[in-house]
Design a protein around this motif. Structure first.
Motif, PDB file in Angstrom:
ATOM      1  N   ILE A   1       0.865  -1.182   0.000  1.00 28.41           N
ATOM      2  CA  ILE A   1       0.000   0.000   0.000  1.00 28.41           C
ATOM      3  C   ILE A   1       0.899   1.229   0.000  1.00 28.41           C
ATOM      4  CG2 ILE A   1      -1.822   1.251   1.221  1.00 28.41           C
ATOM      5  CD1 ILE A   1      -2.325  -1.497   2.717  1.00 28.41           C
ATOM      6  N   TYR A   2       0.763   2.070  -1.032  1.00 34.55           N
ATOM      7  CA  TYR A   2       1.574   3.292  -1.134  1.00 34.55           C
ATOM      8  C   TYR A   2       0.747   4.492  -0.702  1.00 34.55           C
ATOM      9  CZ  TYR A   2       4.255   7.142  -3.102  1.00 34.55           C
ATOM     10  OH  TYR A   2       4.954   8.312  -3.258  1.00 34.55           O
ATOM     11  N   LEU A   3       1.344   5.350   0.114  1.00 35.70           N
ATOM     12  CA  LEU A   3       0.643   6.509   0.654  1.00 35.70           C
ATOM     13  C   LEU A   3       0.975   7.761  -0.164  1.00 35.70           C
ATOM     14  CD1 LEU A   3       1.206   5.865   4.483  1.00 35.70           C
ATOM     15  CD2 LEU A   3      -0.548   4.922   2.960  1.00 35.70           C
ATOM     16  N   HIS A   4      -0.026   8.302  -0.858  1.00 37.15           N
ATOM     17  CA  HIS A   4       0.157   9.535  -1.624  1.00 37.15           C
ATOM     18  C   HIS A   4       0.200  10.761  -0.712  1.00 37.15           C
ATOM     19  CE1 HIS A   4      -0.021   8.061  -5.700  1.00 37.15           C
ATOM     20  NE2 HIS A   4      -1.127   7.390  -5.464  1.00 37.15           N
ATOM     21  N   GLU A   5      -0.437  10.646   0.442  1.00 40.48           N
ATOM     22  CA  GLU A   5      -0.531  11.761   1.383  1.00 40.48           C
ATOM     23  C   GLU A   5      -0.198  11.272   2.783  1.00 40.48           C
ATOM     24  OE1 GLU A   5      -4.506  13.184   1.193  1.00 40.48           O
ATOM     25  OE2 GLU A   5      -4.508  13.434  -0.991  1.00 40.48           O
ATOM     26  N   ASP A   6      -0.002  12.213   3.713  1.00 43.27           N
ATOM     27  CA  ASP A   6       0.120  11.824   5.118  1.00 43.27           C
ATOM     28  C   ASP A   6      -1.183  11.132   5.511  1.00 43.27           C
ATOM     29  OD1 ASP A   6       2.508  13.109   5.044  1.00 43.27           O
ATOM     30  OD2 ASP A   6       1.979  14.703   6.455  1.00 43.27           O
ATOM     31  N   CYS A   7      -1.077  10.012   6.179  1.00 44.80           N
ATOM     32  CA  CYS A   7      -2.262   9.211   6.471  1.00 44.80           C
ATOM     33  C   CYS A   7      -2.323   8.793   7.932  1.00 44.80           C
ATOM     34  CB  CYS A   7      -2.274   7.954   5.597  1.00 44.80           C
ATOM     35  SG  CYS A   7      -2.516   8.281   3.839  1.00 44.80           S
ATOM     36  N   ILE A   8      -3.550   8.510   8.382  1.00 41.74           N
ATOM     37  CA  ILE A   8      -3.766   7.950   9.708  1.00 41.74           C
ATOM     38  C   ILE A   8      -4.225   6.504   9.527  1.00 41.74           C
ATOM     39  CG2 ILE A   8      -4.976   8.127  11.910  1.00 41.74           C
ATOM     40  CD1 ILE A   8      -3.215  10.527  11.307  1.00 41.74           C
ATOM     41  N   LEU A   9      -3.399   5.584   9.986  1.00 46.41           N
ATOM     42  CA  LEU A   9      -3.751   4.165   9.964  1.00 46.41           C
ATOM     43  C   LEU A   9      -4.381   3.817  11.310  1.00 46.41           C
ATOM     44  CD1 LEU A   9      -3.654   1.234   8.842  1.00 46.41           C
ATOM     45  CD2 LEU A   9      -1.314   1.085   9.745  1.00 46.41           C
ATOM     46  N   LYS A  10      -5.618   3.310  11.260  1.00 44.43           N
ATOM     47  CA  LYS A  10      -6.320   2.921  12.480  1.00 44.43           C
ATOM     48  C   LYS A  10      -6.818   1.487  12.358  1.00 44.43           C
ATOM     49  CE  LYS A  10      -8.266   7.437  13.845  1.00 44.43           C
ATOM     50  NZ  LYS A  10      -9.553   8.150  14.087  1.00 44.43           N
ATOM     51  N   PHE A  11      -7.213   0.929  13.491  1.00 41.47           N
ATOM     52  CA  PHE A  11      -7.779  -0.411  13.526  1.00 41.47           C
ATOM     53  C   PHE A  11      -9.079  -0.367  14.319  1.00 41.47           C
ATOM     54  CE2 PHE A  11      -3.339  -0.875  12.689  1.00 41.47           C
ATOM     55  CZ  PHE A  11      -3.249  -1.931  11.816  1.00 41.47           C
ATOM     56  N   GLY A  12      -9.992  -1.288  13.989  1.00 40.04           N
ATOM     57  CA  GLY A  12     -11.282  -1.312  14.663  1.00 40.04           C
ATOM     58  C   GLY A  12     -11.573  -2.666  15.269  1.00 40.04           C
ATOM     59  N   LYS A  13     -12.729  -3.210  14.942  1.00 39.50           N
ATOM     60  CA  LYS A  13     -13.168  -4.483  15.503  1.00 39.50           C
ATOM     61  C   LYS A  13     -12.297  -5.630  15.005  1.00 39.50           C
ATOM     62  CE  LYS A  13     -17.226  -7.513  15.723  1.00 39.50           C
ATOM     63  NZ  LYS A  13     -18.624  -7.715  15.272  1.00 39.50           N
ATOM     64  N   CYS A  14     -11.997  -6.549  15.913  1.00 38.77           N
ATOM     65  CA  CYS A  14     -11.227  -7.737  15.533  1.00 38.77           C
ATOM     66  C   CYS A  14     -12.183  -8.749  14.901  1.00 38.77           C
ATOM     67  CB  CYS A  14     -10.529  -8.339  16.753  1.00 38.77           C
ATOM     68  SG  CYS A  14      -9.407  -9.684  16.335  1.00 38.77           S
ATOM     69  N   ILE A  15     -12.068  -8.914  13.588  1.00 33.89           N
ATOM     70  CA  ILE A  15     -12.952  -9.806  12.847  1.00 33.89           C
ATOM     71  C   ILE A  15     -12.501 -11.250  12.948  1.00 33.89           C
ATOM     72  CG2 ILE A  15     -13.958 -10.323  10.589  1.00 33.89           C
ATOM     73  CD1 ILE A  15     -14.819  -7.624  11.762  1.00 33.89           C
ATOM     74  N   SER A  16     -11.231 -11.469  12.784  1.00 34.19           N
ATOM     75  CA  SER A  16     -10.682 -12.823  12.852  1.00 34.19           C
ATOM     76  C   SER A  16      -9.225 -12.768  13.284  1.00 34.19           C
ATOM     77  CB  SER A  16     -10.798 -13.522  11.488  1.00 34.19           C
ATOM     78  OG  SER A  16     -10.026 -12.850  10.519  1.00 34.19           O
ATOM     79  N   GLY A  17      -8.765 -13.829  13.922  1.00 31.49           N
ATOM     80  CA  GLY A  17      -7.388 -13.875  14.386  1.00 31.49           C
ATOM     81  C   GLY A  17      -7.178 -13.083  15.660  1.00 31.49           C
ATOM     82  N   CYS A  18      -5.926 -12.873  15.980  1.00 32.11           N
ATOM     83  CA  CYS A  18      -5.562 -12.233  17.241  1.00 32.11           C
ATOM     84  C   CYS A  18      -4.441 -11.214  17.080  1.00 32.11           C
ATOM     85  CB  CYS A  18      -5.139 -13.324  18.220  1.00 32.11           C
ATOM     86  SG  CYS A  18      -4.612 -12.790  19.850  1.00 32.11           S
ATOM     87  N   ARG A  19      -3.544 -11.463  16.123  1.00 32.50           N
ATOM     88  CA  ARG A  19      -2.360 -10.615  15.969  1.00 32.50           C
ATOM     89  C   ARG A  19      -2.174 -10.179  14.518  1.00 32.50           C
ATOM     90  NH1 ARG A  19      -1.330 -14.476  19.889  1.00 32.50           N
ATOM     91  NH2 ARG A  19      -0.630 -13.576  21.859  1.00 32.50           N
ATOM     92  N   ALA A  20      -2.077  -8.873  14.329  1.00 33.00           N
ATOM     93  CA  ALA A  20      -1.828  -8.313  12.999  1.00 33.00           C
ATOM     94  C   ALA A  20      -0.403  -7.772  12.940  1.00 33.00           C
ATOM     95  CB  ALA A  20      -2.832  -7.195  12.695  1.00 33.00           C
TER      96      ALA A  20
END
Length: 333
Positions: A93-112
């Protein structure tokens, strides 16, 4: 370049393959719990497969990442978004602009796992960047990342730059762009219980016959006291034919030990350098990524295989990783 931590999440640490060669001095290996997802994340952005990444547990952080960076997200699906827009996993994933990476609900698994082209620029301690929390070494000052941390990024490889060149010319109205192709991820949407393949270890022959039958037919539940050191299991007690007096011996990632209470413990990334409990079985390396993506209260059933079968599974996965490297090199030319 750097990453700014706006929110730390539940437990976010810097991990790589681990600190090998120092167990004889009492220093544990540590490293990423899901080594497969860590490697894939790094390969996708052109890093060495064992470069340091962010390991995120259940509740993810919020990170401000500067434009011009290349990232990837693998492992558990914790609903990642960039600038409030859903972002796909398992691809560069290439960022064209300054970005905020966030996470929400855990759908599957435990560790990203989040890898960034150039890797994470922190001091190498005993040949590893991995965070060992109990000892306070490695990673970001030997601790989990916290709000207002600044995580420095290293120098991008030629492969990373090639991938960036391919992506940054794609026209888009979005603040980020990603490839159409993606890497194979673990299937974490399993029905409970989960089957985990194991082969015999040193003291397997000392288990009572009835306990052997139950060990391979009845489910075990992952206890809430489980952590990066090991998964404690609740289920049928493992009984030995007679009490064994042992001196401490070698253990490794996936060793299954049985303490006096009969409840098995599967040793994981932050395991001790040696163990004194009977070792009855060992989880096949192929299934460890699936195992460490399970959460407390998840159920598992052990399936017995041979050491040869475990090795064949391991080589199968290693072959896929090598093929992925070659494929990415071709598409980035």
């Amino acid at each position: 370049m750097s990453i700014s931590v706006l929110n730390s999440g539940l437990l976010t640490t810097i991990q790589d393959r681990g600190r090998y060669g120092y167990e004889k001095y009492g220093v544990i290996v540590s490293g990423a719990m899901d080594q497969y997802s860590m490697k894939i994340a790094n390969i996708l952005v052109g890093n060495d497969e064992n470069e340091g990444v962010l390991e995120i547990t259940l509740i993810g952080p919020a990170l401000k990442i500067r434009k011009g960076n290349l990232i990837s997200i693998t492992g558990a699906d914790i609903s990642p978004t960039i600038n409030e827009k859903k972002v796909p996993m398992g691809r560069p994933i290439y960022l064209h602009e300054d970005c905020i990476l966030k996470f929400g609900k855990c759908i599957s698994g435990c560790r990203a796992y989040v890898a960034i082209a150039g890797g994470i620029d922190v001091p190498v301690v005993m040949e590893s960047k991995s965070t060992y929390l109990r000892c306070g070494i490695g990673g970001q000052d030997g601790r989990a990342i916290k709000k207002d941390d600044v995580i420095n990024i290293g120098k991008k490889t030629s492969m990373s730059l090639d991938i960036i060149d391919k992506l940054k010319v794609i026209n888009t109205k979005e603040s980020f762009v990603y490839t159409k192709w993606y890497a194979k991820s673990l299937n974490m949407n399993h029905n409970s219980p989960i089957y985990i393949r194991v082969f015999e270890d040193m003291q397997f022959k000392d288990i009572r016959e009835e306990s052997i039958r139950e060990f391979f037919t009845k489910p075990f539940i992952i206890d809430s006291k489980s952590d990066r050191m090991g998964y404690r299991l609740n289920g049928p007690k493992v009984e030995l034919s007679e009490k064994i007096e042992m001196i401490s011996g070698e253990v490794s990632f996936g060793t299954i030990q049985v303490p006096p209470d009969g409840n098995p413990i599967i040793l994981l990334a932050d395991r001790a350098t040696a163990g004194g409990y009977p070792k009855i079985a060992h989880v096949a390396l192929y299934d460890i990524p699936k195992l460490v993506q399970l959460k407390p209260s998840d159920k598992i059933i052990f399936k017995k295989i041979t050491l040869k079968e475990a090795e064949e599974l391991y080589f199968k996965r290693e072959l896929y990783i090598e093929e992925l490297k070659k494929s990415i090199k071709i598409v980035s030319i």
